[in-house]
Design a protein around this motif. Structure first.
Motif, mmCIF file in Angstrom:
data_model
loop_
_atom_site.group_PDB
_atom_site.id
_atom_site.type_symbol
_atom_site.label_atom_id
_atom_site.label_comp_id
_atom_site.label_asym_id
_atom_site.label_seq_id
_atom_site.Cartn_x
_atom_site.Cartn_y
_atom_site.Cartn_z
ATOM 1 N N UNK A 79 32.420 42.613 33.267
ATOM 2 C CA UNK A 79 33.316 41.951 33.966
ATOM 3 C C UNK A 79 34.285 42.652 34.779
ATOM 4 N N UNK A 80 34.724 43.703 34.604
ATOM 5 C CA UNK A 80 35.158 44.529 35.287
ATOM 6 C C UNK A 80 36.626 43.956 35.660
ATOM 7 N N UNK A 81 37.170 43.579 34.616
ATOM 8 C CA UNK A 81 38.561 42.981 34.766
ATOM 9 C C UNK A 81 39.496 43.980 35.493
ATOM 10 N N UNK A 82 39.930 43.521 36.384
ATOM 11 C CA UNK A 82 41.222 44.373 37.359
ATOM 12 C C UNK A 82 40.583 44.706 38.500
ATOM 13 N N UNK A 83 39.260 44.365 38.857
ATOM 14 C CA UNK A 83 38.833 45.077 39.997
ATOM 15 C C UNK A 83 39.306 44.350 41.331
ATOM 16 N N UNK A 84 39.182 44.964 42.463
ATOM 17 C CA UNK A 84 39.560 44.424 43.521
ATOM 18 C C UNK A 84 38.183 44.476 44.476
ATOM 19 N N UNK A 85 38.277 43.534 45.774
ATOM 20 C CA UNK A 85 37.161 43.661 46.596
ATOM 21 C C UNK A 85 37.671 43.627 47.929
ATOM 22 N N UNK A 86 37.460 44.755 48.410
ATOM 23 C CA UNK A 86 38.049 45.479 49.545
ATOM 24 C C UNK A 86 39.820 45.024 49.678
ATOM 25 N N UNK A 87 40.350 45.423 48.898
ATOM 26 C CA UNK A 87 41.910 45.229 48.396
ATOM 27 C C UNK A 87 42.278 43.838 48.199
ATOM 28 N N UNK A 88 41.308 42.784 48.111
ATOM 29 C CA UNK A 88 41.726 41.512 47.553
ATOM 30 C C UNK A 88 41.501 41.264 46.191
ATOM 31 N N UNK A 89 42.501 40.869 45.604
ATOM 32 C CA UNK A 89 42.536 40.933 44.017
ATOM 33 C C UNK A 89 41.456 39.591 43.677
ATOM 34 N N UNK A 90 40.742 40.103 42.638
ATOM 35 C CA UNK A 90 39.508 39.156 42.102
ATOM 36 C C UNK A 90 39.930 38.509 40.808
ATOM 37 N N UNK A 91 41.267 38.648 40.489
ATOM 38 C CA UNK A 91 41.823 38.337 39.021
ATOM 39 C C UNK A 91 41.455 36.924 39.001
ATOM 40 N N UNK A 92 41.966 36.005 39.926
ATOM 41 C CA UNK A 92 41.871 34.603 39.835
ATOM 42 C C UNK A 92 40.293 34.116 39.651
ATOM 43 N N UNK A 93 39.407 34.567 40.305
ATOM 44 C CA UNK A 93 37.999 34.584 40.103
ATOM 45 C C UNK A 93 37.793 35.011 38.686
ATOM 46 N N UNK A 94 37.909 35.992 38.205
ATOM 47 C CA UNK A 94 37.617 36.548 37.034
ATOM 48 C C UNK A 94 38.230 35.474 35.951
ATOM 49 N N UNK A 95 39.321 35.079 36.227
ATOM 50 C CA UNK A 95 40.155 33.743 35.109
ATOM 51 C C UNK A 95 39.098 32.575 35.017
ATOM 52 N N UNK A 96 38.574 32.356 36.366
ATOM 53 C CA UNK A 96 37.923 31.230 36.344
ATOM 54 C C UNK A 96 36.541 31.372 35.775
ATOM 55 N N UNK A 97 35.890 32.351 35.717
ATOM 56 C CA UNK A 97 34.729 32.779 35.067
ATOM 57 C C UNK A 97 34.977 32.720 33.507
ATOM 58 N N UNK A 98 36.157 33.119 33.114
ATOM 59 C CA UNK A 98 36.481 33.159 31.739
ATOM 60 C C UNK A 98 36.341 31.813 31.349
#
Length: 377
Positions: A9-28
């Motif tokens: 899951x790598x919760x808390x990861x960013x992608x080239x400084x773009x937050x991924x938390x919303x995408x990770x929440x959508x996966x949950x």
């Protein structure tokens, strides 16, 4: 029994400084919906729950929410720590959480102590750092193969008592295809463990590699829920839905179907001349992608990123690979030359033409101001 195998899951990861938390929440959200719709009994999370040992607050909150919702949806959850996790922090309160249906297995010494659900034994083998387990396990060598071979021997000995067995492990199995987003875990130049190490159990839910992969009918990687590098462009992300029949005449995997996850924003790689990239209708599908762009113009275009983002607003990475570029014919002397001259030579070298007058003035002013700050410090 229905098992949903997910990992990385790598919760808390960013992608080239773009937050991924919303995408990770959508996966949950998707994971919880799948548990309900498919009547999943156990969710197996095979390591790298967090992206780093000290995860940010919003990542911890999302993990807490995920586990609460999965249990509320009727599933048990079995999690192991990966090489990105802090085993001690992730494993905090493990004995108390067991009673709630959340089973954290982060202690190597408990790898052969199963969680039993309706006759199926789940063995959680956390990421094994060879140096840490070599002495207590009296291993003959410091390697991932030695560590996992020892753990699996203990698992197989215990699994003989059960009708069916599932192993969660976080490792790089020989033959697996890596991506750019996985942290190197090699010891002495070797990171792999042989597939044969996992023989003797009904299903192995692997974590670590970020692309879904079938190493055998019973040994699989689910991959990460989102793309975490441009090398993962085009990969289908999701989880394995595995059916076991421990009460049948021969226990084993009845089926394994991949359940695709939602894609908040796809990633892609574009390569070509800037004018073609900006005008060709064939690139229209990429306008909403996170992009890595490689420009092949023989002369480096000015304001390339700004121009690209006018059409592709989510361009995150830009590099240059000019077609037909000749190698430098000589080495440029640096010692004793003014900084501005060296910088202007660099501009000429990478662009193929001198800096414009306004660019030259801006560069000289920046150097002067930098020098003045150093003097005042």
């Amino acid at each position: 029994m229905r098992i949903l195998h997910t990992s990385d899951w790598h919760l808390g990861r960013s992608f080239h400084r773009e937050s991924l938390i919303e995408g990770q929440a959508a996966f949950i959200d998707h994971l919880v919906e799948t548990v309900r719709a498919e009547r999943v009994d156990v969710v197996a999370v095979s390591g790298d729950v967090y992206d780093r040992a000290l995860p940010p607050v919003d990542a911890v909150a999302l993990c807490n929410e995920a586990l609460r919702r999965l249990v509320s949806a009727g599933a048990r959850a079995v999690l192991i720590s990966g090489n990105h996790d802090s085993a001690r922090r992730l494993g905090f309160g493990a004995d108390l959480f067991d009673a709630a249906g959340v089973h954290l297995r982060t202690d190597p010494s408990r790898a052969w102590d199963p969680v039993t659900v309706d006759g199926v034994a789940f063995y959680g083998i956390p990421y094994l750092e060879p140096e840490l387990v070599r002495a207590p396990w009296e291993l003959s060598e410091r390697s991932h193969t030695a560590a996992l071979t020892h753990a699996m021997a203990r698992v197989r000995a215990d699994a003989a008592r059960h009708r069916a067995s599932v192993v969660l492990a976080h490792a790089f199995v020989t033959g697996g295809q890596a991506s750019d987003s996985e942290r190197d875990i090699s010891v002495g130049g070797v990171a792999h463990v042989p597939l044969a190490a996992f023989e003797g159990v009904d299903y192995v839910a692997l974590g670590h590699l970020h692309g879904r992969q079938r190493m055998s009918e019973t040994v699989r990687y689910s991959g990460s829920p989102l793309a975490y590098s441009f090398s993962e462009a085009g990969q289908v992300k999701g989880s394995w839905l595995v059916t076991l029949d421990p009460g049948g005449p021969s226990a084993g995997v009845g089926s394994a179907d991949f359940v695709p996850a939602p894609v908040p924003r796809p990633v892609g790689v574009l390569r070509g001349l800037i004018d073609d990239l900006l005008t060709s209708p064939s690139h229209t599908p990429y306008e909403n992608h996170w992009l890595q762009v490689v420009l092949t113009d023989p002369v480096r275009p000015k304001s390339a990123m700004d121009r690209l983002r006018a059409r592709f607003p989510h361009t995150l990475a830009l590099s240059f690979a000019p077609v037909g570029a000749a190698p430098a014919a000589h080495q440029v002397r640096l010692s004793g030359r003014p900084e501005a001259e060296v910088a202007l030579d660099f501009v000429r070298e990478v662009r193929g033409e001198p800096a414009a007058h306004e660019e030259e003035e801006l560069l000289r002013r920046a150097i002067e101001e930098s020098r003045a700050k150093e003097t005042m410090a």
